[in-house]
Scaffold this motif. Sequence first.
Motif, mmCIF file in Angstrom:
data_model
loop_
_atom_site.group_PDB
_atom_site.id
_atom_site.type_symbol
_atom_site.label_atom_id
_atom_site.label_comp_id
_atom_site.label_asym_id
_atom_site.label_seq_id
_atom_site.Cartn_x
_atom_site.Cartn_y
_atom_site.Cartn_z
ATOM 1 N N PRO A 87 0.791 -1.222 0.000
ATOM 2 C CA PRO A 87 0.000 0.000 0.000
ATOM 3 C C PRO A 87 0.830 1.282 0.000
ATOM 4 N N VAL A 88 1.996 1.258 0.645
ATOM 5 C CA VAL A 88 2.856 2.444 0.633
ATOM 6 C C VAL A 88 3.308 2.761 -0.791
ATOM 7 N N ILE A 89 3.720 1.734 -1.527
ATOM 8 C CA ILE A 89 4.180 1.948 -2.902
ATOM 9 C C ILE A 89 3.041 2.466 -3.773
ATOM 10 N N ALA A 90 1.844 1.923 -3.603
ATOM 11 C CA ALA A 90 0.697 2.413 -4.360
ATOM 12 C C ALA A 90 0.439 3.888 -4.059
ATOM 13 N N GLN A 91 0.574 4.264 -2.810
ATOM 14 C CA GLN A 91 0.395 5.661 -2.413
ATOM 15 C C GLN A 91 1.436 6.560 -3.075
ATOM 16 N N VAL A 92 2.685 6.111 -3.097
ATOM 17 C CA VAL A 92 3.758 6.893 -3.722
ATOM 18 C C VAL A 92 3.497 7.074 -5.216
ATOM 19 N N ALA A 93 3.042 6.031 -5.904
ATOM 20 C CA ALA A 93 2.779 6.105 -7.340
ATOM 21 C C ALA A 93 1.741 7.163 -7.664
ATOM 22 N N VAL A 94 0.704 7.228 -6.857
ATOM 23 C CA VAL A 94 -0.357 8.204 -7.097
ATOM 24 C C VAL A 94 0.108 9.609 -6.760
ATOM 25 N N GLU A 95 0.819 9.749 -5.628
ATOM 26 C CA GLU A 95 1.241 11.085 -5.190
ATOM 27 C C GLU A 95 2.342 11.664 -6.074
ATOM 28 N N GLU A 96 3.281 10.836 -6.518
ATOM 29 C CA GLU A 96 4.414 11.353 -7.293
ATOM 30 C C GLU A 96 4.114 11.447 -8.791
ATOM 31 N N PHE A 97 3.328 10.505 -9.341
ATOM 32 C CA PHE A 97 3.138 10.429 -10.793
ATOM 33 C C PHE A 97 1.688 10.597 -11.229
ATOM 34 N N ASP A 98 0.770 10.755 -10.280
ATOM 35 C CA ASP A 98 -0.657 10.827 -10.602
ATOM 36 C C ASP A 98 -1.049 9.645 -11.484
ATOM 37 N N ALA A 99 -0.534 8.474 -11.136
ATOM 38 C CA ALA A 99 -0.691 7.288 -11.972
ATOM 39 C C ALA A 99 -2.045 6.625 -11.781
ATOM 40 N N SER A 100 -2.576 6.101 -12.878
ATOM 41 C CA SER A 100 -3.810 5.308 -12.820
ATOM 42 C C SER A 100 -3.631 3.937 -13.453
ATOM 43 N N THR A 101 -2.516 3.720 -14.173
ATOM 44 C CA THR A 101 -2.226 2.408 -14.757
ATOM 45 C C THR A 101 -0.772 2.031 -14.484
ATOM 46 N N VAL A 102 -0.509 0.730 -14.463
ATOM 47 C CA VAL A 102 0.829 0.239 -14.182
ATOM 48 C C VAL A 102 1.034 -1.095 -14.886
#
Length: 451
Positions: free
Chosen positions: A201-216
């Motif tokens: 969950p921490v990594i998922a949080q970082v992806a959204v906060e740093e890259f505004d990511a919706s796909t991976v």
Amino acid sequence: MRKKRRRDILKGIGATGAIGLAGCIGGGDDGDDGDDGEDGGDGGDGGDGGDGGDGGDGGDGGDGGDGGDGGGEVEAREIRYGVLMPETGDLGSLGTPIGDGAELVGRQLGSETDFSFDVGTSDTQTDPQTGISEANSLVDAGYPAVVGSASSNVNLQVTRQSFIPNEVVGISPSSTAPAVSNLDDNGYIFRTAPSDALQGPVIAQVAVEEFDASTVSTMFLNDNYGQALEEAFVEAFRNEHDGEALERVSFEPEQPSYSSQLDTAMNADPDFLWIVGFPQSGIQLFRDFYNGFSEDFPIIVPDGLIDDTLPGEVGNPMTNVWGTAPAAGGAGAERFAELYQEEWDREPGVFNAHAYDAAACVVLANAMAGENDGTAIRDNMRNVANPPGTEITADNLAEGLEMAAAGEEIQYTGASSAVDFDDNGDMKAVSYDVLRYQDGEAQVQRTIDFS
């Protein structure tokens, strides 16, 4: 099998890496261990002022200590623990400095107290079968507790086939697979590293906060560590952030090329790439990535790929690569870092503080138990780590050892974090560093508290 190093560290070792701390706490004397491994009988508890029992006979090396009569000094003895780390193989570049963190406790206390320390080390080679063999060697040599192993793929096998059936305490500073929490271990298995059930969950949080990511797209090592962490991340990315995992690609360690796996992951056109692996595989994987894809494309990695030697080995500064790793932000962090630097002539890295904390816990539990016995150490792990009690850190570890040996209440607060074990032997709360490769090394950008 690599020859095991056996170190008997006595008081009087040079001051390198250690500064003397205060001394003796009143209490009953514990029986002294005989040289050939027969434990002397325990003295009575002097804390209440009652008469202690007579010490048992030691082994061939001498008689056991006399029982205390309340208020006497704690009698020093030998404390033994093993260190089982991958010094070679896929995780070799990280395993050696992690093991050094564990060995540091014996070196520090050997120069600061009258206790002596026998620290046995073995190399798992990042291989489960080798790990089991080396673990059994440590068990057969009489080490009642072992700091290790490192990778979850090795740790799960070692704990099930060696430590648990032989009633030896195992405490990993870096095995993060959620499956460790659910081992049928009769209470012998602990860890100072957090479960990937938290890191995902921490990594998922970082992806959204740093890259505004919706796909991976994900790439993950095909073992317990890679599979479990990838699953924890994808579940959190989907359920907590409405994200979509486009391609999920597993890979084997130390292959000559990862180009086809990268093509599969990247051709799905994800917002970022999430890679779970270890440094030796990572070298080739990142070389292949930079040979075929943009250096600006965002990548996130977990603790297994946080290694300051990686950019140099890859031949690229890797500034597009972010990562997460358990933080070393406990009350004893500063003093630990000083000791580590002085002893090993380098700054500590990922999981080094967790290894120091793991060794400190088994040493303090051994002192409180009064004997080199796995079951007795197990029964005292939470007594020396969890509240309540006098706070013990790297700054006053020698004093804590004396207090533990006297049966006094202590609470070890670590270099990595507060070391508070739950019913599964896991940490109750931890902090994670968010890192980015810059100037040839992984640099901390911020820290996230998580429980």
